[in-house]
Structures are given as C-alpha cells and as structure tokens.
Design a protein around this motif. Structure first.
Motif, PDB file in Angstrom:
ATOM      1  N   GLN A  55       0.839  -1.194   0.000  1.00  0.00           N
ATOM      2  CA  GLN A  55       0.000   0.000   0.000  1.00  0.00           C
ATOM      3  C   GLN A  55       0.879   1.251   0.000  1.00  0.00           C
ATOM      4  O   GLN A  55       1.992   1.243   0.534  1.00  0.00           O
ATOM      5  CB  GLN A  55      -0.912   0.012   1.237  1.00  0.00           C
ATOM      6  N   ALA A  60      -1.776   1.135   7.807  1.00  0.00           N
ATOM      7  CA  ALA A  60      -2.519  -0.105   8.059  1.00  0.00           C
ATOM      8  C   ALA A  60      -1.562  -1.273   8.238  1.00  0.00           C
ATOM      9  O   ALA A  60      -1.733  -2.114   9.136  1.00  0.00           O
ATOM     10  CB  ALA A  60      -3.485  -0.377   6.906  1.00  0.00           C
ATOM     11  N   SER A  64      -1.077  -3.435  11.656  1.00  0.00           N
ATOM     12  CA  SER A  64      -1.334  -4.880  11.624  1.00  0.00           C
ATOM     13  C   SER A  64      -0.096  -5.654  12.057  1.00  0.00           C
ATOM     14  O   SER A  64      -0.197  -6.677  12.753  1.00  0.00           O
ATOM     15  CB  SER A  64      -1.768  -5.319  10.222  1.00  0.00           C
ATOM     16  N   SER A 105      -6.755 -10.225   4.237  1.00  0.00           N
ATOM     17  CA  SER A 105      -7.170  -8.966   4.856  1.00  0.00           C
ATOM     18  C   SER A 105      -6.712  -7.764   4.038  1.00  0.00           C
ATOM     19  O   SER A 105      -7.380  -6.723   4.017  1.00  0.00           O
ATOM     20  CB  SER A 105      -6.629  -8.880   6.290  1.00  0.00           C
ATOM     21  N   PHE A 106      -5.565  -7.888   3.331  1.00  0.00           N
ATOM     22  CA  PHE A 106      -5.112  -6.781   2.487  1.00  0.00           C
ATOM     23  C   PHE A 106      -5.842  -6.748   1.148  1.00  0.00           C
ATOM     24  O   PHE A 106      -5.981  -5.681   0.542  1.00  0.00           O
ATOM     25  CB  PHE A 106      -3.592  -6.847   2.296  1.00  0.00           C
ATOM     26  N   TYR A 109      -8.665  -4.814   2.226  1.00  0.00           N
ATOM     27  CA  TYR A 109      -8.282  -3.415   2.416  1.00  0.00           C
ATOM     28  C   TYR A 109      -8.161  -2.676   1.089  1.00  0.00           C
ATOM     29  O   TYR A 109      -8.442  -1.481   1.016  1.00  0.00           O
ATOM     30  CB  TYR A 109      -6.953  -3.344   3.184  1.00  0.00           C
ATOM     31  N   LYS A 113     -10.573   0.013   2.452  1.00  0.00           N
ATOM     32  CA  LYS A 113      -9.716   0.960   3.191  1.00  0.00           C
ATOM     33  C   LYS A 113     -10.046   1.014   4.681  1.00  0.00           C
ATOM     34  O   LYS A 113      -9.936   2.054   5.323  1.00  0.00           O
ATOM     35  CB  LYS A 113      -9.810   2.362   2.584  1.00  0.00           C
ATOM     36  N   ASN A 114     -10.462  -0.129   5.222  1.00  0.00           N
ATOM     37  CA  ASN A 114     -10.739  -0.242   6.651  1.00  0.00           C
ATOM     38  C   ASN A 114      -9.681  -1.161   7.253  1.00  0.00           C
ATOM     39  O   ASN A 114      -9.626  -2.346   6.946  1.00  0.00           O
ATOM     40  CB  ASN A 114     -12.145  -0.821   6.874  1.00  0.00           C
ATOM     41  N   GLN A 115      -8.848  -0.590   8.127  1.00  0.00           N
ATOM     42  CA  GLN A 115      -7.700  -1.340   8.619  1.00  0.00           C
ATOM     43  C   GLN A 115      -8.031  -2.302   9.759  1.00  0.00           C
ATOM     44  O   GLN A 115      -7.175  -3.101  10.163  1.00  0.00           O
ATOM     45  CB  GLN A 115      -6.601  -0.383   9.057  1.00  0.00           C
ATOM     46  N   ALA A 118      -7.411  -5.941   8.907  1.00  0.00           N
ATOM     47  CA  ALA A 118      -5.971  -6.218   8.789  1.00  0.00           C
ATOM     48  C   ALA A 118      -5.314  -6.323  10.169  1.00  0.00           C
ATOM     49  O   ALA A 118      -4.435  -7.162  10.386  1.00  0.00           O
ATOM     50  CB  ALA A 118      -5.299  -5.129   7.964  1.00  0.00           C
TER      51      ALA A 118
END
Length: 465
Positions: A55, A60, A64, A105-106, A109, A113-115, A118
């Motif tokens: 990213q 994030a 994580s 999880s990525f 994301y 765009k919700n961490q 993650a």
C-alpha cells in the motif's frame, strides 16, 4: 493416550537403510519444513518487503504488524510447549492457515480501506507464526547430526527464502506497467493466498520428532508426548536461563531492522515495480548469505567452538561495513526531506545502483546473522523438546522487538534515529554471543544437553479436552 511425558521403551538401535530421500530422515523433514515456510512466511516476507504491505500508506500495515508481533511475542515463547504437546500436524496446519487470512485482509483493504480487519488478522497471524516458527526451529536445529547443523540450517534458509524470491516476482510482473500505482492489484494478494494455502496442506507431511531417525539410528527425541505441567515449568525456567538471557539482544535486534529496511529504504526510495524487484534480490541474497555462513559454521575449523567464534567475527565485520553503507545512504534524505523522484531500475540509471546494492546487502546480512544465531542455539542441545523451547524463546523476544519497531515507524521517528538504533542493537549482541559460545558450546557431543534425558512427570489429560 494422554499428553503425559511418556518415554518410549529402550530399543536396540537399528541403522536405517542408506537413502538420500528416506521419508523419515532428518534431511527430508528439514526440506519439507523449508517448503512449508517457502509458501507461508516466505510469501509473507515478500508481501512485507514491498513496504507498507503493498500500500502507498504504510499505516494499516504498520498497525497490523504491531498486532502481529505483539501476539507473536507471547505465542513464540509458548509455541515450543504447544508444539511438544500437540505435535506437528495440528500445530503447523492451524498456523499456516493464519497466513492465508492475513493476505486476504489486504485484499479486503484494497477495496474498503478499513484497517480493522488487517489488524485483527495480524493478531491472529501472530498466534500462528509463534506456533509455526517454534516447530520449525525445533526441526531445523535438533534433527541434523551435531556436526552438520550449519549445513541443514542453510538448506532450510535457502528454500524458505526462495519463497521471498518467487513472492517478489508476483508484484513485480503484475504491477510492471503501474509505475505510479497507489497500491498493488488484487491479483497480487490472491497469488500470495494460493501459495500460502499450498503450504498449509504441505504441513501435513511433517512427521512427529519421535518418528524421525538419523542415519546412525538415533531418534530426534525419546519422548512421545509432553505434558502441560512440564511445559509450563520448563518455559518459565527460560526467563532465568543465563544462556537465553545472553541471546536476548540478538533476538530483539534480528527483526527490529525490518521496519527500517522495508519501509524507509525500499518503500521510500523506489517505485512500486522496483520494490518488487528489490524484494526478489533481497531474499535471493538471503539464500547466498545462509549458504556462506552455514559452510563457515560447519567446515571452517575442526573445533566447533572455534567455528562459532569465527562465524560471529565474520558477521560482525560484515555487519559493520553494511550498516556503515546504510549511514552514508541515509545522509542523503530524511523523513522531512524525501527524494523528489523515486528510483526505478529502468529509468534512474546509475543513481539506482548504490541503494540497490545496499538493500541487497541488508538481505545478505540478515540471513548470516539469523543463521549464526540458530547455529549457536542448535549447539546448546540436541533434543527436539529442549530446542523447541529455546527457539520459541528466541522467536518470542524477536517478535517483541519487531512489535516495538513497527510502532516506532508509525510514530514517525526520524529515519536516522532508526538506523542508529538498529546498528547499535546488532553491535551489542556480538560480544554477548561470544561469551555464550565460550561458556556453553562444547566440542564434544557428550557435553550437549539432551543426550541423557528423563521422561517428563505425568499429568494426563483425555484426548479431545
């Protein structure tokens, strides 16, 4: 059948038939765990090595990874005991599946765009990674013959880091024409998940240590099952074991520098596709480094203690030179004065060469440093149960350091401060490792721990509870 420290009855040693690919031989089992780690932590390393988990904003990924290494610190220490109780199949399979969840999880994301997902996946992966690396460490350090531990470690490390090489090629090719992309595409994360799923299935091929027989007929452990009470007591003793305390600075520093190298060298200086290419060479350098240090630790001198001291000296000299090069590179930019243009392997010409060689050298040093520490741990004992706890302690402390390092970066600590801290921590560890080798590494196999071992006291639990 309970988890009760049950010792196998003594049997006459039977030398197994000579075969390079005997399934229950140490070399085959080390190769198998190498391919499990090729698929799971190897791909994870490629994902992390791109900087920011692929990213453009590393927040994030940093958070994580902080969650990951916090739980890893706990379950790394507990992992050896859990592995001794549950055995390889349940332990390694459940551990490998947590890597699939993390890569997924990525992928999530990328779209939302919700961490939070993650971060939770990172915490779960920390549990799985603690179990996986405790089991891996026990296999890698206890299965080989005492005079070939460096060779077996280098074989494992080469296969494992081949995962990082292949994993680095995935984002390189899939994002080759996206020099200005904000983050890697979905196919990159899906590719990682496919490899990790294969690793989970492959973990079922790992044999329990009591079924692995060396070429001389000896088994890797005479204990078929450990007990909960024994593991609690033995893990607690590690915190007062002077040998483990001497390893603490090396363990703390050995993953601490990843944050600086991944985010603030590779992630800051290079374009997206070049970050993927750099990752290929970073993990490729690890293969070379592990082979080189493995040879030195096994064959450089007749005396094992001398080999250990020589290996520490070589790594210390090389480490000083490489971190000195890092200092020279870091003087050219800072967090508040980033380079105007990112370096690209095709477009930047000779400007690309210096930082690229530095990043390659960081990978070389990482493998040599960690392989050296694993060799020293392996020289402290031969028994799988003892070494699973030792390696678990090492990985737990290592992960605690990494958790702190990712938060250090999240809080925008200056790049130069991070570099100086990394260099200082690794430098501190060398004299302490010298003391450990001088006092604890013996030249005779009979002086090692774990050659004469009593069964653990029973505390039976019914299966399924």
């Amino acid at each position: 059948m309970g988890f009760q420290g049950e010792e196998e009855p003594p049997t006459q040693i039977q030398v197994p038939p000579k075969s390079l690919f005997r399934y229950n031989s140490p070399i085959v089992q080390v190769i198998l765990i190498g391919f499990v780690c090729f698929c799971c932590p190897g791909m994870f390393n490629a994902l992390s090595g791109m900087g920011g988990g692929g990213q453009v904003d590393p927040t994030a990924s940093d958070n994580s990874l902080t969650a990951l290494y916090t739980t890893f610190a706990v379950f790394g220490i507990l992992g050896g005991g859990i592995y001794n109780i549950l055995g390889p199949h349940l332990t390694l399979l459940s551990a490998c599946l947590t890597y699939v969840l993390y890569a997924g999880s990525f992928l999530y994301y990328n779209h939302h765009k919700n961490q939070n997902f993650a971060i939770v996946a990172g915490a779960i992966l920390g549990v799985g990674a603690g179990l996986l690396w405790a089991g891996q460490g026990a296999i890698m350090t206890s299965y080989p013959p005492p005079d070939r531990k460096g060779t077996y470690i280098s074989i494992f490390w080469s296969i494992f880091n081949l995962g990082g090489v292949i994993g680095g090629l995935i984002p390189f090719f899939l994002n080759y024409h996206r020099t200005e992309a904000a983050s890697v595409n979905d196919a990159t994360y899906i590719g990682f998940m496919c490899f990790m799923s294969v690793g989970a299935l492959l973990s079922l091929a790992i044999l329990p240590p009591s079924k692995v027989i060396r070429d001389d007929g000896s088994r890797c452990t005479n204990i078929k099952y450990s007990s909960v009470s024994t593991e609690i007591v033995e893990i607690g003793k590690l915190f007062f074991n002077w040998k483990m305390l001497l390893i603490v600075p090396a363990a703390w520093s050995s993953n601490f520098f990843y944050t600086y190298q991944f985010n603030n060298v590779n992630g800051v200086l290079f374009t997206l596709r070049t970050r993927g290419l750099n990752s290929v060479f970073y993990w490729g350098a690890q293969m070379l480094g592990s082979i080189g240090i493995g040879y030195l630790m096994d064959f450089s001198f007749k005396s094992r203690r001398t080999r250990g001291l020589f290996g520490i000296g070589v790594v210390a000299l090389l480490g000083t030179a490489i971190w000195g090069g890092g200092l020279g590179n870091q003087l050219k930019y800072s967090r508040n004065n980033l380079p105007a243009d990112r370096l690209d392997f095709k477009d930047s010409g000779s400007d690309f060469a210096g930082p690229f060689v530095l990043y390659f050298s960081f990978g070389l040093l990482d493998a040599m440093f960690q392989s050296m520490v694993y060799w020293i741990i392996g020289a402290l004992a031969n028994d799988s149960e003892i070494l699973s706890r030792y390696v678990g302690f090492y990985k737990g402390v290592q992960s605690a350091g990494a958790a702190v390092a990712w938060q250090v970066d999240t809080r925008k600590v200056p790049f130069m401060s991070q570099l100086v801290t990394n260099w200082s921590l690794t430098t501190l560890s060398y004299p302490l490792l010298v003391v450990l080798v001088l006092l604890a590494v013996k030249d005779e196999q009979k002086d090692e721990e774990g050659n004469i071992k009593e069964a653990a006291p029973p505390l039976a639990f019914p299966v399924g509870h």
